[in-house]
Design an enzyme around this catalytic site. Structure first.
Site, short mmCIF file in Angstrom:
data_model
loop_
_atom_site.label_atom_id
_atom_site.label_comp_id
_atom_site.label_asym_id
_atom_site.label_seq_id
_atom_site.Cartn_x
_atom_site.Cartn_y
_atom_site.Cartn_z
N ASP A 90 0.82 -1.21 0.00
CA ASP A 90 0.00 0.00 0.00
C ASP A 90 0.85 1.26 0.00
O ASP A 90 1.84 1.34 0.75
CB ASP A 90 -0.86 0.04 1.28
CG ASP A 90 -2.31 -0.28 1.01
OD1 ASP A 90 -2.75 -0.21 -0.15
OD2 ASP A 90 -3.01 -0.61 1.98
N LYS A 120 -0.48 -0.42 -4.25
CA LYS A 120 -1.92 -0.14 -4.26
C LYS A 120 -2.11 1.29 -3.76
O LYS A 120 -1.40 1.74 -2.87
CB LYS A 120 -2.68 -1.12 -3.36
CG LYS A 120 -4.18 -0.79 -3.25
CD LYS A 120 -4.97 -1.91 -2.64
CE LYS A 120 -4.96 -1.95 -1.14
NZ LYS A 120 -5.48 -0.73 -0.47
N GLU A 189 -14.14 -2.05 -1.71
CA GLU A 189 -14.35 -2.25 -0.27
C GLU A 189 -15.68 -1.67 0.20
O GLU A 189 -16.06 -0.56 -0.18
CB GLU A 189 -13.20 -1.59 0.52
CG GLU A 189 -13.40 -1.73 2.03
CD GLU A 189 -12.17 -1.43 2.87
OE1 GLU A 189 -11.09 -1.18 2.30
OE2 GLU A 189 -12.31 -1.47 4.11
O1 KIV Z 1 -4.90 -1.80 4.19
C1 KIV Z 1 -5.53 -2.83 3.94
O2 KIV Z 1 -5.41 -3.85 4.63
C2 KIV Z 1 -6.42 -2.82 2.79
C3 KIV Z 1 -7.36 -3.95 2.65
C4 KIV Z 1 -8.42 -3.81 3.67
C5 KIV Z 1 -7.89 -4.09 1.29
O3 KIV Z 1 -6.40 -1.91 2.03
#
Ligand code: KIV
Length: 271
Positions: A90, A120, A189
């Protein structure tokens, strides 16, 4: 005697995940450390080093405060612990929204320092230009729409999206925008089931649902939630384990035995 050379294990690639649209369902979980990632690696197609680690591992109230160096540290651990699954890391809040250039600098830093296969980021149409910029420059991007936790302050909390049908075109437009911009998959989500179905039917890339029903091309959950470590998991989590109870039982037994002198025994002593 000749021995068969063992086949090298190959990581799943971004094109392999993208090609699963409408086909075999995509299995995914989050993981933040090498040892849990090594277990998840045997079963998941991709592992997300989610910024939820700020809340799950570090006791933060939202993901907004998660810094880059934390994502990089946990991303490295997960890549080290795995060999099969694609690892996606992320991009934390504040590391990509300002401009495509800034997003590229930080995405490249994450990829170089963790060796992950993709990043992401959250946001739909508003992030399309950035997603296009990154994917044109060798950064595979997984998008994230619907309930986007980094915007929880704007959304007024972690609220299910799409309860009002008038908002559906906005969410479907977000999904289309990120797909057209070059994202290879999109996390959807916290959206109501009929909206998730429409999004999945509309876009040409796999949808990865979390709280978005079975009408997605794959599913993801936060590992600690499904293992039973979270005392109050969200409604969409199915709890497969009882880790909190197991840890408590073990810690309590250890404490009793230390106090009574029952631990350590001969078995744990060097002679
Ligand atoms: O940060 C995370 O764990 C996420 C998931 C909930 C998709 O973005």
């Amino acid at each position: 005697m000749t021995t068969e050379p063992t086949k090298p294990v190959r990581r799943l690639t971004v094109p392999q995940i993208a090609a699963r649209k409408g086909g075999e369902r995509i299995v995914s979980l989050t993981s933040y450390h090498a040892h849990t990632a090594a277990i998840v690696d045997k079963y998941a197609d991709f592992i997300l080093v989610g910024d939820s680690l700020g809340m799950v591992m570090h006791g933060m109230e939202t993901t907004v405060g998660v810094p880059m160096d934390l994502m990089i540290m946990h991303g490295r651990a997960v890549v080290r612990g795995t060999k099969r699954a694609l690892v996606v890391v992320d991009m934390p809040f504040g590391s990509y929204e300002e401009s495509p250039n800034m997003a590229f600098r930080n995405a490249a830093k994450i990829m170089k320092e963790t060796q992950c296969g993709a990043v992401k980021l959250e946001g739909g149409a508003r992030m399309a230009e950035t997603i296009h910029f990154l994917t044109q420059r060798g950064v595979p991007v997984m998008a994230h729409i619907g309930l986007t936790p980094q915007s929880s302050h704007t959304l007024g909390g972690f609220k299910t999206q799409g309860r009002d049908e008038d908002s559906w075109p906005l969410h479907i437009g977000d999904a289309q925008a990120v797909a057209e911009a070059g994202a290879f998959a999109v996390v959807v989500e916290g959206v109501v089931e009929p909206l998730a179905r429409q999004i999945t039917e509309t876009v040409h890339i796999p949808t990865i649902g979390i709280g978005a029903s079975a009408h997605c091309d794959g599913q993801i959950l936060v590992l600690e939630d499904m293992l039973g470590l979270n005392a109050r998991p969200p409604k969409f989590v199915k709890v497969y384990g009882s880790l909190a109870a197991d840890i408590e039982r073990s810690v309590s037994a250890y404490a009793d035995e230390v106090r009574s002198g029952a631990f350590p025994t001969e078995d744990q002593v060097y002679r």
